[in-house]
Design a protein around this motif. Sequence first.
Motif, PDB file in Angstrom:
ATOM      1  N   ASP A   8      -6.146  -0.430 -12.024  1.00  0.00           N
ATOM      2  CA  ASP A   8      -6.432  -0.063 -10.824  1.00  0.00           C
ATOM      3  C   ASP A   8      -7.059   1.466 -11.118  1.00  0.00           C
ATOM      4  OD1 ASP A   8      -6.749   1.175  -8.467  1.00  0.00           O
ATOM      5  OD2 ASP A   8      -4.710   0.328  -7.533  1.00  0.00           O
ATOM      6  N   ASN A   9      -8.416   1.269 -10.615  1.00  0.00           N
ATOM      7  CA  ASN A   9      -9.306   2.369 -10.990  1.00  0.00           C
ATOM      8  C   ASN A   9      -9.531   3.232  -9.768  1.00  0.00           C
ATOM      9  OD1 ASN A   9     -10.000   3.151 -13.639  1.00  0.00           O
ATOM     10  ND2 ASN A   9     -11.193   1.347 -13.678  1.00  0.00           N
ATOM     11  N   ARG A  10      -8.891   3.001  -8.882  1.00  0.00           N
ATOM     12  CA  ARG A  10      -9.579   3.630  -7.519  1.00  0.00           C
ATOM     13  C   ARG A  10      -9.086   5.253  -7.621  1.00  0.00           C
ATOM     14  NH1 ARG A  10      -7.597  -1.312  -3.910  1.00  0.00           N
ATOM     15  NH2 ARG A  10      -5.859  -1.209  -5.149  1.00  0.00           N
ATOM     16  N   ASP A  11      -7.982   5.448  -8.015  1.00  0.00           N
ATOM     17  CA  ASP A  11      -7.604   6.963  -8.201  1.00  0.00           C
ATOM     18  C   ASP A  11      -7.882   7.500  -9.511  1.00  0.00           C
ATOM     19  OD1 ASP A  11      -5.629   8.828  -6.078  1.00  0.00           O
ATOM     20  OD2 ASP A  11      -5.390   9.322  -8.213  1.00  0.00           O
ATOM     21  N   ASP A  12      -7.437   8.890  -9.772  1.00  0.00           N
ATOM     22  CA  ASP A  12      -7.615   9.533 -11.021  1.00  0.00           C
ATOM     23  C   ASP A  12      -6.639   9.122 -11.762  1.00  0.00           C
ATOM     24  OD1 ASP A  12      -9.802  10.814 -10.207  1.00  0.00           O
ATOM     25  OD2 ASP A  12      -8.793  12.434  -9.521  1.00  0.00           O
ATOM     26  N   ILE A  13      -5.500   8.751 -11.142  1.00  0.00           N
ATOM     27  CA  ILE A  13      -4.233   8.327 -11.773  1.00  0.00           C
ATOM     28  C   ILE A  13      -4.455   6.743 -11.854  1.00  0.00           C
ATOM     29  CG2 ILE A  13      -2.031   8.114 -11.651  1.00  0.00           C
ATOM     30  CD1 ILE A  13      -1.874  10.845 -10.345  1.00  0.00           C
ATOM     31  N   LYS A  14      -4.418   6.241 -13.099  1.00  0.00           N
ATOM     32  CA  LYS A  14      -4.398   4.657 -13.157  1.00  0.00           C
ATOM     33  C   LYS A  14      -3.314   3.987 -13.089  1.00  0.00           C
ATOM     34  CE  LYS A  14      -9.010   6.066 -14.198  1.00  0.00           C
ATOM     35  NZ  LYS A  14      -9.620   6.197 -13.200  1.00  0.00           N
ATOM     36  N   ILE A  15      -3.198   2.978 -12.337  1.00  0.00           N
ATOM     37  CA  ILE A  15      -2.344   2.054 -12.380  1.00  0.00           C
ATOM     38  C   ILE A  15      -2.547   0.933 -13.387  1.00  0.00           C
ATOM     39  CG2 ILE A  15      -0.963   0.715 -10.961  1.00  0.00           C
ATOM     40  CD1 ILE A  15      -1.420   2.246  -8.599  1.00  0.00           C
ATOM     41  N   VAL A  16      -1.584   0.597 -14.541  1.00  0.00           N
ATOM     42  CA  VAL A  16      -1.781  -0.360 -15.551  1.00  0.00           C
ATOM     43  C   VAL A  16      -0.794  -1.286 -15.354  1.00  0.00           C
ATOM     44  CG1 VAL A  16      -2.040  -0.665 -17.892  1.00  0.00           C
ATOM     45  CG2 VAL A  16      -2.870   1.535 -16.825  1.00  0.00           C
ATOM     46  N   ARG A  17      -1.336  -2.486 -15.452  1.00  0.00           N
ATOM     47  CA  ARG A  17      -0.033  -3.761 -15.381  1.00  0.00           C
ATOM     48  C   ARG A  17       0.145  -4.250 -16.692  1.00  0.00           C
ATOM     49  NH1 ARG A  17      -3.913  -4.085 -11.047  1.00  0.00           N
ATOM     50  NH2 ARG A  17      -2.696  -3.241  -9.330  1.00  0.00           N
ATOM     51  N   PRO A  18       0.817  -3.740 -17.654  1.00  0.00           N
ATOM     52  CA  PRO A  18       1.019  -4.462 -18.949  1.00  0.00           C
ATOM     53  C   PRO A  18       1.597  -5.651 -19.009  1.00  0.00           C
ATOM     54  CG  PRO A  18       2.485  -2.575 -18.551  1.00  0.00           C
ATOM     55  CD  PRO A  18       1.733  -2.759 -17.467  1.00  0.00           C
ATOM     56  N   MET A  19       2.319  -6.431 -17.935  1.00  0.00           N
ATOM     57  CA  MET A  19       2.816  -7.509 -18.123  1.00  0.00           C
ATOM     58  C   MET A  19       1.974  -8.658 -17.464  1.00  0.00           C
ATOM     59  SD  MET A  19       6.771  -6.579 -17.603  1.00  0.00           S
ATOM     60  CE  MET A  19       7.253  -8.095 -17.695  1.00  0.00           C
ATOM     61  N   LYS A  20       0.797  -8.463 -17.570  1.00  0.00           N
ATOM     62  CA  LYS A  20      -0.385  -9.374 -16.577  1.00  0.00           C
ATOM     63  C   LYS A  20      -0.405 -10.605 -17.560  1.00  0.00           C
ATOM     64  CE  LYS A  20      -4.960  -8.162 -17.981  1.00  0.00           C
ATOM     65  NZ  LYS A  20      -5.147  -9.347 -18.593  1.00  0.00           N
ATOM     66  N   ASP A  21      -0.064 -10.844 -18.882  1.00  0.00           N
ATOM     67  CA  ASP A  21      -0.115 -12.025 -19.451  1.00  0.00           C
ATOM     68  C   ASP A  21       1.179 -12.803 -19.635  1.00  0.00           C
ATOM     69  OD1 ASP A  21      -2.899 -11.654 -19.797  1.00  0.00           O
ATOM     70  OD2 ASP A  21      -2.674 -10.597 -21.389  1.00  0.00           O
ATOM     71  N   ILE A  22       2.168 -12.027 -19.024  1.00  0.00           N
ATOM     72  CA  ILE A  22       3.561 -12.864 -19.236  1.00  0.00           C
ATOM     73  C   ILE A  22       3.999 -13.537 -18.131  1.00  0.00           C
ATOM     74  CG2 ILE A  22       6.050 -12.216 -19.490  1.00  0.00           C
ATOM     75  CD1 ILE A  22       5.361  -9.844 -21.243  1.00  0.00           C
ATOM     76  N   SER A  23       4.170 -14.796 -18.158  1.00  0.00           N
ATOM     77  CA  SER A  23       4.612 -15.859 -16.972  1.00  0.00           C
ATOM     78  C   SER A  23       6.067 -15.847 -16.749  1.00  0.00           C
ATOM     79  CB  SER A  23       4.403 -17.230 -17.609  1.00  0.00           C
ATOM     80  OG  SER A  23       5.335 -17.666 -18.289  1.00  0.00           O
TER      81      SER A  23
ATOM     82  N   LYS B 115       0.886  -1.317   0.029  1.00  0.00           N
ATOM     83  CA  LYS B 115      -0.152   0.024   0.001  1.00  0.00           C
ATOM     84  C   LYS B 115       0.995   1.181  -0.137  1.00  0.00           C
ATOM     85  CE  LYS B 115      -3.349  -2.635   0.179  1.00  0.00           C
ATOM     86  NZ  LYS B 115      -3.699  -2.995  -1.300  1.00  0.00           N
ATOM     87  N   ILE B 116       2.113   1.097   0.693  1.00  0.00           N
ATOM     88  CA  ILE B 116       3.020   2.527   0.757  1.00  0.00           C
ATOM     89  C   ILE B 116       3.472   2.586  -0.747  1.00  0.00           C
ATOM     90  CG2 ILE B 116       5.223   3.051   1.482  1.00  0.00           C
ATOM     91  CD1 ILE B 116       4.647   1.686   4.232  1.00  0.00           C
ATOM     92  N   LYS B 117       3.626   1.432  -1.086  1.00  0.00           N
ATOM     93  CA  LYS B 117       4.382   1.733  -2.580  1.00  0.00           C
ATOM     94  C   LYS B 117       3.419   2.297  -3.581  1.00  0.00           C
ATOM     95  CE  LYS B 117       6.404  -2.501  -3.372  1.00  0.00           C
ATOM     96  NZ  LYS B 117       7.325  -3.486  -4.085  1.00  0.00           N
ATOM     97  N   ARG B 118       2.000   1.851  -3.486  1.00  0.00           N
ATOM     98  CA  ARG B 118       1.264   2.372  -4.587  1.00  0.00           C
ATOM     99  C   ARG B 118       0.787   3.672  -4.127  1.00  0.00           C
ATOM    100  NH1 ARG B 118      -4.301   3.414  -3.988  1.00  0.00           N
ATOM    101  NH2 ARG B 118      -5.328   3.479  -5.773  1.00  0.00           N
ATOM    102  N   THR B 119       0.846   4.307  -2.743  1.00  0.00           N
ATOM    103  CA  THR B 119       0.484   5.659  -2.471  1.00  0.00           C
ATOM    104  C   THR B 119       1.834   6.627  -3.138  1.00  0.00           C
ATOM    105  OG1 THR B 119      -0.265   4.796  -0.336  1.00  0.00           O
ATOM    106  CG2 THR B 119       0.097   7.408  -0.622  1.00  0.00           C
ATOM    107  N   LEU B 120       3.144   5.913  -2.772  1.00  0.00           N
ATOM    108  CA  LEU B 120       4.076   6.840  -3.429  1.00  0.00           C
ATOM    109  C   LEU B 120       4.262   7.066  -5.068  1.00  0.00           C
ATOM    110  CD1 LEU B 120       7.069   5.765  -1.175  1.00  0.00           C
ATOM    111  CD2 LEU B 120       6.107   8.075  -1.256  1.00  0.00           C
ATOM    112  N   PHE B 121       3.569   5.784  -5.610  1.00  0.00           N
ATOM    113  CA  PHE B 121       3.439   5.802  -6.991  1.00  0.00           C
ATOM    114  C   PHE B 121       2.735   6.811  -7.511  1.00  0.00           C
ATOM    115  CE2 PHE B 121       4.454   0.969  -7.432  1.00  0.00           C
ATOM    116  CZ  PHE B 121       5.670   1.214  -7.336  1.00  0.00           C
ATOM    117  N   ILE B 122       1.368   6.946  -6.847  1.00  0.00           N
ATOM    118  CA  ILE B 122       0.473   8.060  -7.182  1.00  0.00           C
ATOM    119  C   ILE B 122       1.104   9.311  -6.906  1.00  0.00           C
ATOM    120  CG2 ILE B 122      -1.981   8.612  -6.636  1.00  0.00           C
ATOM    121  CD1 ILE B 122      -2.825   5.754  -6.778  1.00  0.00           C
TER     122      ILE B 122
END
Lengths: 424, 396
Positions: B209-224, B158-165
């Motif tokens: 991640d739609n929770r904030d106005d700034i969207k967090i996107v995970r473009p590698m979600k299909d890569i194993s 959660k800390i990392k997420r907050t700092l990213f935003i």
Amino acid sequence: MPVPCRTGCGNNAVLKRPKTGDALCKECFYWAFETEIHYTITKGELFNKGDSVAIAASGGKDSTVLAYILKTLNTRYDYGLNLMLLSIDEGITGYRDDSLETVKQNRDDYEMPLKILSYKDLYGWTMDEIVAQIGRKNNCTFCGVFRRQALDRGAALLDVKCIATGHNADDIAETVLMNVLRGDIARLKRCTAISTGSEGTIPRVKPLKYTYEKEIVMYAHYKKLVYFSTECVFAPNAYRGHARALLKDMERIRPTCIMDIIYSGETMSVKEQVSLPSQRICSRCNFVSSQEVCKACVLLEGLNKGLPKLGIGKTSKAKKMLEAYNARQMQENSLEQATDLEDTSKSIKDNIKDASNKCNSKNCCSGKCKSDASKQQNGNAKINKLLEQYGLDESPSSQKLNGDLSDDECSGGCGNSSSMPIGF
Amino acid sequence: MICKKCNNDESTVLLRKKDYYCEKCFINNTNHKFRACIGKNKLFSSQENVLVCLSGEEGSTVLLNLISNGLCLENHKKLRINPIFLHLYNNNDIAEKVIEDCKKHDFVVYVVNISDYMSTTIDLPEPNSLPKLNVGTNNTVNIFNNLPATAFNDMFIKIKRTLFIKYAKVLHCNFIFTAETTGSLASSLLSSIALGRGSQVEDDIGFIDNRDDIKIVRPMKDISKEELHFYIKIKKLNIQHHYDMKKNSLQVLINNFVSDLQENFPSTISTVCKTAEKLGVASDNADNESNHKCKICESVLNIPDGRLTALQATDFSRIVSLQKPSKINTHDKNVIKIVQENQHSMFPYISAAKCVKKKGEGVMKIGAVTEDASQNGMPYYDDPKRLGKGEKRQQS
């Protein structure tokens, strides 16, 4: 050094509650344990005053404690419930026969009427016989599906308002994990509901939903309740075991995770755009089903036709199996002699071996299933498309045919249908 | 072995224990997965500022490589974003390696200390250099270190997420890229569930991640993970292994469990990820979006709607564990009422502290609450009438 009871009652604590970490004395633990279940029952609005309730009793710790608790609370808080015990005899030697003795003991101890239904009577097969057919894998599918329906049938017989089952918090958390791992979104959605049952079916309630397995064991231990504590002899191969192992490891690190998992299950939901199977009534036996024909009927049909894998895996596979089965039958009827000698010589050994194996199943099949099939048929006008096409149990004559054919099934299973006449 | 795609017989990449690819097809395929994931969702306008978060681990190293490849292309396939890189500083070696990697590609990376979570001011550090350590702020990490391992790992995310935003705002980015792969997402789905965050999986595990106005996107979600390893090997990328998670926690346990199960049941990870895609918030909670959001993770608060939940049941357990039976014991129908009178004193801070308290003060308590299974910071809105409902029905 003795630890004083957390409530300040002056006694020494005998246990530390796994659920909250509080050290309690025996009396305070009893009280807390019972009051919690009372809270679950009243807050969850599980029963109405005057209801008849069947307690699904296996003789294990959960159902024994459930029966004892419901009886206690019924008197203490005047629920006005009419309680009875309902047991299912799956026919597992070395497990259920012993545990049923425990249930009979409960019946006498708690002065409740007891009804026992057996798979043999309902379906014509005991679990022992089914396992002999299907093997050690997948047999829990049969047992679970049949028991679910058997409980419904029993409840209908007893004319009760609902069935109370002994599922505890650990069971439910485990089911949530298992459904996530298997991607079973429909079950994931309903597995945390405290009361399940749609219109027209008998609801099931789980009064022990928020009660830890460990506390149930301790309660039963301190109250000296009689229960049966052997694992099912067939269970170790079930996929559920993985989820259980994970949960046990997790509980060791963080005991509250059981309640957290249940909370997760309760608060999440399936997105609207995801299509889910709707619950309806099986067109064959009139019990709850998510398909045209319920799983129990499909599994039973598979057993009776000597295709035990019929209800396991994808429905497309089941269709193929039935088609192959049908084709074989046509072949028999048209009296076409096999000319395929090449294949025959290769597999002739296997066939002989299989044929001798199948003799047992043939006997049991043609005997018991006939009565069962005719029983089912009486109750039903509609017969499902799938089974209509291939249903052999509609008349006594075709039933006989079924029995005769069961030899051929297995040779077909080995991949060669035409070889059989020559094999003989 | 023959490549499944181009029939080239020099295939060295074996995926899912059965599919062979040659190196060229494999790299193309991985690139495609990355691009398809972004392209399918039509999120960006051209030359959008994107904050790319680099942890220095395998995933983020590959992400850096994929982005730099995408930008180099000159045809219509060119990746049209304007990446700005961010690394959260926790360890000297890793930070230096990340800076070095970015310099190689001529990218600018900002390195921010994790303790910055506690500071109210925003100072953008010098790009491409380690931040100066502020003596006062370093205490943060110590405070969190006192948390149980599971709660620490959870809080750390959660800390990392907050700092990213926070830094995305400073750097005028509307989007954030993070480098989670399918395997890590499958594990975090199970971890989320185990921590009572089931209603948040849509944002925590989904593509966006739609929770904030700034969207967090995970473009590698299909890569194993398997694919990552081959990619790293083929491109000869330099990886510095490290692991953020504290041992003896649910997260680590679940990670190991998922990879073990994947060995025997190869469809495990994809099944779990597919399940995650289908999960959302319980619909009755989705409506009251307006202002009831958790201060820490920005999830919508699950306001109890009268249904009995595990959280209430746990609270009740705590209450009865503190009560003397003699007080209520015999034939008392009002047991629930008595308990309810005590209810508000049980968690005096859960409604107030969790969501309104200033960050600096709340931290220790929040940690304690977190470990007490009260993850979702649900305020106590219980209506006294509602509590007696079952009881009344019994009597009538």
